[in-house]
Design an enzyme around this catalytic site. Structure first.
Site, PDB file in Angstrom:
ATOM      1  N   PRO A  72     -61.301 -37.684  25.216  1.00 58.22           N
ATOM      2  CG  PRO A  72     -59.152 -37.743  24.281  1.00 58.22           C
ATOM      3  CD  PRO A  72     -60.128 -38.581  25.075  1.00 58.22           C
ATOM      4  N   GLY A  73     -63.091 -35.132  23.742  1.00 58.85           N
ATOM      5  CA  GLY A  73     -64.271 -34.775  22.968  1.00 58.85           C
ATOM      6  C   GLY A  73     -65.580 -35.345  23.439  1.00 58.85           C
ATOM      7  NE  ARG A  74     -67.878 -40.500  25.752  1.00 62.44           N
ATOM      8  CZ  ARG A  74     -68.791 -41.471  25.901  1.00 62.44           C
ATOM      9  NH1 ARG A  74     -68.947 -42.392  24.963  1.00 62.44           N
ATOM     10  NH2 ARG A  74     -69.558 -41.506  26.981  1.00 62.44           N
ATOM     11  CB  CYS A 114     -63.560 -37.755  31.345  1.00 61.25           C
ATOM     12  SG  CYS A 114     -64.772 -37.025  32.462  1.00 61.25           S
ATOM     13  CB  CYS A 130     -62.251 -51.104  51.681  1.00 64.66           C
ATOM     14  SG  CYS A 130     -63.879 -51.743  52.048  1.00 64.66           S
TER      15      CYS A 130
END
Length: 278
Positions: free
Chosen positions: A263-265, A261, A121
């Protein structure tokens, strides 16, 4: 003080405990059975004999954690300011006993706070809200990363979560080289602790760890952005979202923050000029 490898073990089950659980599946309540549960223990960081902080963490890679915490919290500027570490059992937990340079120890005593963490924390122990956030020097723009290489890193992130594969209970932090290959990574029940372990490892590794980006399996909090920036990391990828304060801190310190994040974007929150899109 000798630098021991207390955390090195041969079997991932050293960081799990078997517990008797009851498993429910639709239309089927199964009888109690054994399953693996991740270990979580109190870890005290003790500088020159004085306990500074207790964090809840997975009991492995603790010298990397201590190094990363010391750097990301501004206790030291260089690994050379720590002369040695020992990891020893203590009542109900573990201690990392750190031999800190005299100059840094005097600075630590001057600003010491009672920081009791719950898996990392960032606000616990801060006496006033104005104390939240540390001054971070704006990062240079010396790094670039081709987003086309991110898929490779995402595919192999869980390779660094052996305990997580057994228990579903850990976060990962890994160092992504510009090629998309992962130089190394760490896991922990606490996402901030996993990142500190990575930052501590990076500080003591070779040149291949200078170029690239950090990748975390969790959301990106303001503290994770701040820790990364304190250690000179210019790009932070997160599998999940970023908070508003994380985005604000990243904007101010010139860190490229990327969330969601997959795959592909990906969602680029700040400073996209470091990123190359094929």
């Amino acid at each position: 003080m000798n630098n021991i490898l207390f955390e090195e073990v041969l079997n991932v089950t050293d960081f799990t405990t078997s517990r008797q659980l009851t498993l429910w599946k639709r239309e089927d309540l199964q009888s109690p059975q054994l399953d693996d549960v991740a270990e979580e223990v109190p870890v005290a960081l003790v500088y020159n004999g004085i306990s500074h902080v207790v964090m809840m963490a997975s009991p492995k890679d603790l010298t990397h954690f201590a190094m990363g915490f010391s750097l990301s919290e501004g206790i030291i500027d260089s690994p050379r300011e720590i002369y040695g570490m020992d990891v020893v059992p203590s009542c109900n937990g573990l201690e990392v006993q750190i031999d800190l340079s005299s100059r840094r120890f005097m600075g630590l005593k001057a600003r010491r706070r009672a920081l009791a963490g719950r898996t990392g924390c960032g606000v616990c122990g801060v006496e006033q809200l104005n104390d939240i956030g540390k001054p971070v020097q704006p990062l240079p723009f010396s790094q670039t990363f081709n987003l086309g290489n991110l898929d490779r890193a995402l595919k192999h992130l869980n390779d660094f979560q052996p305990t997580g594969k057994l228990t579903g209970c850990t976060h990962a932090a890994a160092w992504v080289m510009p090629s998309g290959e992962l130089a190394g990574g760490h896991e922990d029940v606490g996402r901030h602790v996993a990142l500190d372990k990575l930052l501590g490892r990076r500080a003591t590794e070779g040149e291949e760890w200078r170029q690239g980006a950090a990748l975390v399996s969790s959301r990106a909090s303001y503290e994770m952005v701040q820790k990364s920036a304190m250690c000179g990391v210019e790009i932070l990828f997160a599998v999940s979202a970023a908070t508003t304060l994380a985005v604000d801190v990243a904007e101010r310190c010139n860190l490229t923050l990327v969330g969601f994040c997959k795959p592909g974007r990906a969602t680029i929150y700040t400073h996209p000029q470091r990123l190359i899109a094929d």
